[in-house]
Scaffold this active site. Structure first.
Site, PDB file in Angstrom:
ATOM      1  N   ASP A  73      -2.905 -15.536 -13.857  1.00 47.13           N
ATOM      2  CA  ASP A  73      -1.432 -15.716 -14.260  1.00 47.13           C
ATOM      3  C   ASP A  73      -1.087 -16.813 -13.113  1.00 47.13           C
ATOM      4  O   ASP A  73      -0.609 -15.563 -11.540  1.00 47.13           O
ATOM      5  CB  ASP A  73      -1.410 -14.156 -13.943  1.00 47.13           C
ATOM      6  CG  ASP A  73       0.188 -13.638 -14.317  1.00 47.13           C
ATOM      7  OD1 ASP A  73       0.869 -14.756 -14.681  1.00 47.13           O
ATOM      8  OD2 ASP A  73       0.643 -12.832 -13.464  1.00 47.13           O
ATOM      9  N   HIS A 114       3.284 -20.748 -16.088  1.00 45.07           N
ATOM     10  CA  HIS A 114       4.324 -20.578 -15.438  1.00 45.07           C
ATOM     11  C   HIS A 114       3.457 -21.302 -13.986  1.00 45.07           C
ATOM     12  O   HIS A 114       2.437 -20.867 -13.103  1.00 45.07           O
ATOM     13  CB  HIS A 114       4.722 -19.137 -15.145  1.00 45.07           C
ATOM     14  CG  HIS A 114       4.783 -18.003 -15.150  1.00 45.07           C
ATOM     15  ND1 HIS A 114       3.692 -17.793 -13.752  1.00 45.07           N
ATOM     16  CD2 HIS A 114       3.685 -16.969 -15.475  1.00 45.07           C
ATOM     17  CE1 HIS A 114       3.324 -16.503 -13.499  1.00 45.07           C
ATOM     18  NE2 HIS A 114       3.093 -15.933 -15.324  1.00 45.07           N
ATOM     19  N   HIS A 141      -1.971  -9.302 -10.748  1.00 40.11           N
ATOM     20  CA  HIS A 141      -0.822  -9.499  -9.499  1.00 40.11           C
ATOM     21  C   HIS A 141      -1.644  -8.650  -8.227  1.00 40.11           C
ATOM     22  O   HIS A 141      -1.301  -8.460  -7.878  1.00 40.11           O
ATOM     23  CB  HIS A 141       0.154  -8.998  -9.585  1.00 40.11           C
ATOM     24  CG  HIS A 141       1.415  -8.862 -10.812  1.00 40.11           C
ATOM     25  ND1 HIS A 141       2.034  -8.768 -11.150  1.00 40.11           N
ATOM     26  CD2 HIS A 141       1.245 -10.308 -11.185  1.00 40.11           C
ATOM     27  CE1 HIS A 141       3.093  -9.145 -11.955  1.00 40.11           C
ATOM     28  NE2 HIS A 141       2.243 -10.670 -12.284  1.00 40.11           N
ATOM     29  N   GLU A 168       8.082 -17.500 -12.891  1.00 38.41           N
ATOM     30  CA  GLU A 168       8.665 -16.412 -13.818  1.00 38.41           C
ATOM     31  C   GLU A 168       8.195 -14.602 -13.320  1.00 38.41           C
ATOM     32  O   GLU A 168       9.106 -13.627 -13.973  1.00 38.41           O
ATOM     33  CB  GLU A 168       7.477 -16.368 -14.808  1.00 38.41           C
ATOM     34  CG  GLU A 168       7.078 -15.811 -16.120  1.00 38.41           C
ATOM     35  CD  GLU A 168       6.386 -14.222 -16.142  1.00 38.41           C
ATOM     36  OE1 GLU A 168       6.560 -13.172 -16.445  1.00 38.41           O
ATOM     37  OE2 GLU A 168       6.073 -14.421 -15.068  1.00 38.41           O
ATOM     38  N   ASP A 206       0.575 -17.407 -21.180  1.00 38.23           N
ATOM     39  CA  ASP A 206       0.535 -16.481 -19.911  1.00 38.23           C
ATOM     40  C   ASP A 206      -0.318 -14.639 -19.662  1.00 38.23           C
ATOM     41  O   ASP A 206       0.523 -13.805 -19.485  1.00 38.23           O
ATOM     42  CB  ASP A 206       2.034 -16.338 -19.433  1.00 38.23           C
ATOM     43  CG  ASP A 206       2.024 -15.617 -18.341  1.00 38.23           C
ATOM     44  OD1 ASP A 206       1.587 -15.090 -17.127  1.00 38.23           O
ATOM     45  OD2 ASP A 206       3.231 -15.188 -17.939  1.00 38.23           O
TER      46      ASP A 206
HETATM   47 ZN   LIG Z   1       2.134 -14.199 -15.508  1.00 38.79          ZN
END
Ligand SMILES: [Zn+2]
Length: 453
Positions: free
Chosen positions: A288, A276, A420, A322, A350
Site C-alpha cells: 500500500d 499512490h 497500514h 491518498e 491500490d
Molecule cells: Zn492505498
C-alpha cells in the site's frame, strides 16, 4: 486489400477484439513475467526510501526518485504537479497498558493518523467497550463521560471480499473519536482493521467532527483488543493508559509525479494508470501502495519495450496523499479541468500486489458492456471478476468529467494482514503476483487504447 479490410470490419464490427489482440496480450504477460522490472523498483522504493507519509522527507525522496526513474525509461514527458498536503507526524513511539490493581499489562497501539496527542504524561481512565455507534449512544453521556471508549467491532470474517469487511468496520477508526467525544469521553481506542490475529496495530486516517473536543485516538492490535475485552469482562473497573505525542503541522508542499507516452493518433485523449506514492509511516508501504506505483510505471515500460505505439496518450501517475487527505487525486482532476484535458479512462492499483482477479468498472452501462466484451481475452490470465465496482480513491475525482474508472482487483485475502502496519514490507510482496498485476493493467490499457470506450 481495402475491400477485405472493409469486409472484415463489417463482419467483426470495428469494436471487436481481433486475433492479434490475444497475441499482443500474450507478449505483454511474457515481458512482465520474464523481464519485469516492477519488483526490483519496488525493492528500491521499499528498502532505500521506505515510509512515505505525506509531508515527510521519505515522501519527497519518493517524488524525486520516481521522476528520475521515469526519465530513465525514456518516456516522452515526465513532470510534477504541485499539491499542498496535510503534514501529520507520529512523534515518539506510543505506549499503552491496562491496569488491574497494581498489575499493568502492556498492549500494542498506534496513534491514528490525524489524531491529537494525549497529555504529555498520557491519559488514564476506565473503559467502556462498544461494538457500534448505536450501542455507544444508548449508553449515553452518563456512562461515557470521563472514560476511554473501546470500539471493538471486528471486520466480518464471513465476507469473501475483505474490502467489504473493511468497509463494514472502518467507521470506528474514521469517526470513533468524534462519536466518543460527543458523550464526553477522554480517548478512543479502536480495534485494528484486519482479520488477522496478531500484535500489529493498524494505523489509518481519522477525522474530527466539528463542535466536539479533539480527543486522542489510537488503534490497538487484534490480540490486544481481545485481551482487553476479556479482561474487562472479568474486571469492569480496570483502567486503560495510553500516551502518544503525534501532531498536525502546517500543510506541506508536495507533488504528483506523472510520466507519459504521447498518443500517435489521438494524443489529446488520455488514459491514466496509477497508484499512490504516499504511505503510512509504520512500514515500507510495499503493498500500500508502492506496488501500484511500480506496476503503473511498468505498464508504460512494457508498452515502450514491446514497441506498442498507443493511439492515445498513456500516463503513469503517482498520486500523493491518498492516505490522509486525497489532495493528489483532487489536485490531479483540478489540473485536468484547468488544462481542458480529456481523460478517457483511469486505472488504479491500490488493493495490494497480489494475484490478479479482475477489474471493477465505474462508467455508464454502455461503457461497462464494452469493457466486458474483453473478458474472453483476459480470462486465460485469471481475470474473471470484471464488472461494476469501485475505481480507486485517487482516480475518483476524475469521474465527474465522465472518465471511465477501473479499479484493479487482486485477490483480497491477505491485504488486510499488512494494511497500514509495520509489516507492510517488501518481503510481503511476491514477484510473480506483482508482475501479473502489472501485465493485467497493461493488457487492459492496451485494449482501452485500441478500442476506446
Ligand atoms: Zn492505498
Amino acid at each position: 486489400m481495402k475491400t477485405l479490410i472493409l469486409l472484415l470490419t463489417l463482419i467483426a464490427g470495428p469494436l471487436s477484439a481481433q486475433p492479434s489482440d490475444s497475441l499482443r496480450i500474450r507478449s505483454i504477460y511474457d515481458e512482465a513475467l520474464a523481464r519485469g522490472q516492477a519488483y526490483e523498483w519496488l525493492r528500491y522504493l521499499s528498502k532505500q526510501i521506505g515510509p512515505r507519509l505525506s509531508g515527510s522527507a521519505g515522501a519527497q525522496k519518493a517524488v524525486d526518485w520516481t521522476k528520475q526513474l521515469m526519465e530513465q525509461q525514456g518516456f516522452d514527458r515526465v513532470f510534477l504537479q504541485e499539491v499542498m498536503v496535510p503534514h501529520w507526524v507520529r512523534g515518539a513511539k506510543e505506549e499503552a497498558y491496562f491496569r488491574i490493581g497494581k498489575q499493568k499489562t502492556a498492549v500494542p497501539i498506534a496513534a491514528l493518523g490525524g489524531s491529537v496527542a494525549t497529555a504529555p504524561k498520557g491519559v488514564e481512565a476506565p473503559v467502556v467497550e462498544v461494538k457500534t455507534f448505536q450501542e455507544l449512544r444508548e449508553l449515553g453521556a452518563e456512562k461515557v463521560k470521563g472514560k476511554i471508549v473501546f470500539f471493538n467491532r471486528p471486520m466480518d470474517p464471513t465476507r469473501l471480499n475483505t474490502f467489504e469487511a473493511y468497509g463494514g468496520a472502518v467507521e470506528q477508526r474514521a469517526n470513533g473519536a468524534t462519536e466518543a467525544a460527543r458523550l464526553g469521553a477522554v480517548g478512543a481506542i479502536v480495534r485494528s482493521m484486519t482479520t488477522a490475529q496478531d500484535d500489529n496495530p493498524h494505523t489509518g486516517a481519522m477525522r474530527y467532527g466539528t463542535g466536539v473536543p479533539l480527543i486522542p485516538t489510537a488503534a490497538i492490535s487484534t490480540n490486544g483488543a481481545d485481551l482487553l475485552s476479556k479482561s474487562l469482562k472479568e474486571n469492569p473497573n480496570l483502567t486503560f493508559f495510553f500516551r502518544q505525542d503525534c501532531e498536525s503541522l502546517p500543510d506541506a508542499r508536495s507533488y504528483n509525479v506523472v510520466g507519459e507516452i504521447r498518443g500517435s493518433e489521438k494524443p489529446e485523449e488520455i488514459i491514466v494508470v496509477g497508484g499512490h506514492l504516499d504511505s503510512w509511516d509504520l512500514g515500507e508501504g510495499a503493498h500500500d501502495d508502492g506496488a501500484g506505483c511500480m506496476q503503473a510505471v511498468e505498464v508504460l515500460r512494457i508498452m515502450k519495450t514491446l514497441g506498442i505505439r498507443p493511439k492515445r496518450t498513456i500516463r503513469a501517475v503517482m498520486f500523493m496523499n491518498e492516505e490522509n487527505g486525497l489532495r493528489g487525486g483532487i489536485g490531479y482532476a483540478d489540473y485536468a479541468r484547468k488544462n481542458n484535458e480529456k481523460h478517457l479512462a483511469a486505472v488504479e492499483s491500490d488493493n495490494g500486489g497480489f494475484t490478479p482477479r479482475g477489474f471493477g468498472i465505474v462508467g455508464t452501462p454502455e461503457q461497462r458492456a464494452k469493457a466486458m466484451r474483453w473478458k474472453e481475452l483476459l480470462a486465460p490470465y485469471g481475470l474473471h471478476d470484471i464488472g461494476p465496482g469501485g475505481g480507486g480513491a485517487d482516480i475518483g475525482p476524475l469521474a465527474q468529467s465522465g472518465t471511465v474508472l477501473f479499479g484493479f482487483k487482486p485477490d483480497s485475502q491477505r491485504y488486510f494482514d499488512y494494511h497500514h502496519t509495520g509489516i507492510d514490507r517488501f518481503e510481503a510482496v511476491n514477484p510473480r503476483e506483482l508482475a501479473l498485476g502489472a501485465a493485467s493493467m497493461a493488457a487492459l490499457v492496451y485494449l482501452i487504447d485500441t478500442y476506446g470506450l
